[in-house]
Design a protein around this motif. Sequence first.
Motif, PDB file in Angstrom:
ATOM      1  N   SER A   1     -64.762 -35.030  15.120  1.00 48.01           N
ATOM      2  CA  SER A   1     -63.338 -35.051  15.455  1.00 48.01           C
ATOM      3  C   SER A   1     -62.532 -34.187  14.489  1.00 48.01           C
ATOM      4  N   VAL A   2     -62.879 -34.219  13.201  1.00 43.18           N
ATOM      5  CA  VAL A   2     -62.148 -33.384  12.235  1.00 43.18           C
ATOM      6  C   VAL A   2     -62.365 -31.904  12.561  1.00 43.18           C
TER       7      VAL A   2
ATOM      8  N   VAL B   1     -60.313 -30.901  15.733  1.00 49.69           N
ATOM      9  CA  VAL B   1     -58.866 -30.751  15.543  1.00 49.69           C
ATOM     10  C   VAL B   1     -58.544 -29.665  14.520  1.00 49.69           C
ATOM     11  N   SER B   2     -59.574 -29.069  13.919  1.00 49.38           N
ATOM     12  CA  SER B   2     -59.361 -27.969  12.974  1.00 49.38           C
ATOM     13  C   SER B   2     -59.708 -26.634  13.628  1.00 49.38           C
ATOM     14  N   ASP B   3     -59.463 -26.552  14.907  1.00 53.06           N
ATOM     15  CA  ASP B   3     -59.664 -25.313  15.680  1.00 53.06           C
ATOM     16  C   ASP B   3     -61.106 -24.848  15.676  1.00 53.06           C
TER      17      ASP B   3
ATOM     18  N   GLN C   1     -60.821 -39.019  20.621  1.00 52.51           N
ATOM     19  CA  GLN C   1     -59.625 -38.352  20.100  1.00 52.51           C
ATOM     20  C   GLN C   1     -59.905 -36.882  19.826  1.00 52.51           C
ATOM     21  N   GLY C   2     -61.099 -36.607  19.267  1.00 49.37           N
ATOM     22  CA  GLY C   2     -61.484 -35.223  19.013  1.00 49.37           C
ATOM     23  C   GLY C   2     -61.512 -34.420  20.295  1.00 49.37           C
TER      24      GLY C   2
ATOM     25  N   LEU D   1     -57.826 -33.878  21.556  1.00 47.28           N
ATOM     26  CA  LEU D   1     -56.956 -33.018  20.733  1.00 47.28           C
ATOM     27  C   LEU D   1     -57.597 -31.687  20.375  1.00 47.28           C
TER      28      LEU D   1
ATOM     29  N   MET E   1     -55.239 -38.348  12.499  1.00 45.44           N
ATOM     30  CA  MET E   1     -55.257 -38.166  13.952  1.00 45.44           C
ATOM     31  C   MET E   1     -53.879 -38.409  14.573  1.00 45.44           C
TER      32      MET E   1
ATOM     33  N   ILE F   1     -51.809 -35.333  14.062  1.00 47.70           N
ATOM     34  CA  ILE F   1     -52.203 -34.235  14.937  1.00 47.70           C
ATOM     35  C   ILE F   1     -51.681 -34.463  16.355  1.00 47.70           C
ATOM     36  N   ALA F   2     -51.789 -35.710  16.816  1.00 49.97           N
ATOM     37  CA  ALA F   2     -51.285 -36.037  18.153  1.00 49.97           C
ATOM     38  C   ALA F   2     -49.776 -35.838  18.215  1.00 49.97           C
TER      39      ALA F   2
ATOM     40  N   LYS G   1     -48.516 -32.282  18.477  1.00 51.24           N
ATOM     41  CA  LYS G   1     -48.609 -31.694  19.816  1.00 51.24           C
ATOM     42  C   LYS G   1     -47.333 -31.957  20.621  1.00 51.24           C
TER      43      LYS G   1
ATOM     44  N   TRP H   1     -55.904 -29.455   5.867  1.00 52.62           N
ATOM     45  CA  TRP H   1     -55.915 -29.261   7.321  1.00 52.62           C
ATOM     46  C   TRP H   1     -54.769 -28.346   7.756  1.00 52.62           C
TER      47      TRP H   1
ATOM     48  N   LYS I   1     -55.593 -24.848   7.080  1.00 53.02           N
ATOM     49  CA  LYS I   1     -56.660 -24.364   7.969  1.00 53.02           C
ATOM     50  C   LYS I   1     -56.126 -24.005   9.353  1.00 53.02           C
ATOM     51  N   VAL I   2     -55.260 -24.856   9.910  1.00 51.45           N
ATOM     52  CA  VAL I   2     -54.806 -24.618  11.271  1.00 51.45           C
ATOM     53  C   VAL I   2     -53.448 -23.899  11.327  1.00 51.45           C
TER      54      VAL I   2
ATOM     55  N   LYS J   1     -46.867 -23.626  15.217  1.00 52.87           N
ATOM     56  CA  LYS J   1     -47.476 -22.961  16.377  1.00 52.87           C
ATOM     57  C   LYS J   1     -47.623 -23.932  17.530  1.00 52.87           C
TER      58      LYS J   1
END
Lengths: 131, 58
Positions: free
Chosen positions: A26-27, A30-32, A79-80, A83, B1, B4-5, B8, B32, B35-36, B58
């Motif tokens: 999942s990490v 969500v880290s592209d 979740q991974g 997302l 998580m 991140i949700a 969005k 994180w 990274k993103v 983004k």
Amino acid sequence: MSSPPLFILLCSGEHEKIQMAAMTASVAAVSDRAVEVFVSMNALAVFRKDVEGQRYSGGEFSKVMQQRNVPDAIELFGQGKMLGEMKVYACSMAMDVAGIEIEDLVEDLVDDAGGLTKFLADAESGQLIVF
Amino acid sequence: MELIATLKLIELGDEIDVLSSDKGSAMDIPAWVEKVKHEMVGIDQEGDFWHIVVKKMK
């Protein structure tokens, strides 16, 4: 520059390993980072829709995690997927041997049955981790 | 998580203030975010809690 995809070969039915695989998948997702998970051997039964009794069994750390209510591994995979970019395949050989059908596995999580040969070939393009 | 949700759902340029009692989050969230390619606005410890402010890029 995009990261190489991550391939996770999940065989162990042990809660600790499945939890670690779920966190890693999942990490990364969500880290592209694109993730593919291949579920086989004892891990497959943990992905059943209907589990009699407890879904997870493991050692000392498993007990602590269940007492402390850490996020559920199956939900983490979900979740991974939601997302990020993640595919989950159930090993067709293990399904055959165990008499498990794709309909028996957690809905909206397991994408399809798949073969090890294809998974290994795909994994040449990225990094492979085994749990 | 949850961060991140939530990212969005919000608009570009909006900021989220994450309140966490977990030291790991104070280290993992900035890693994180970098990274993103979102943006760290700030990180403050307040008693047993961390405020970790992230801007959506983004």
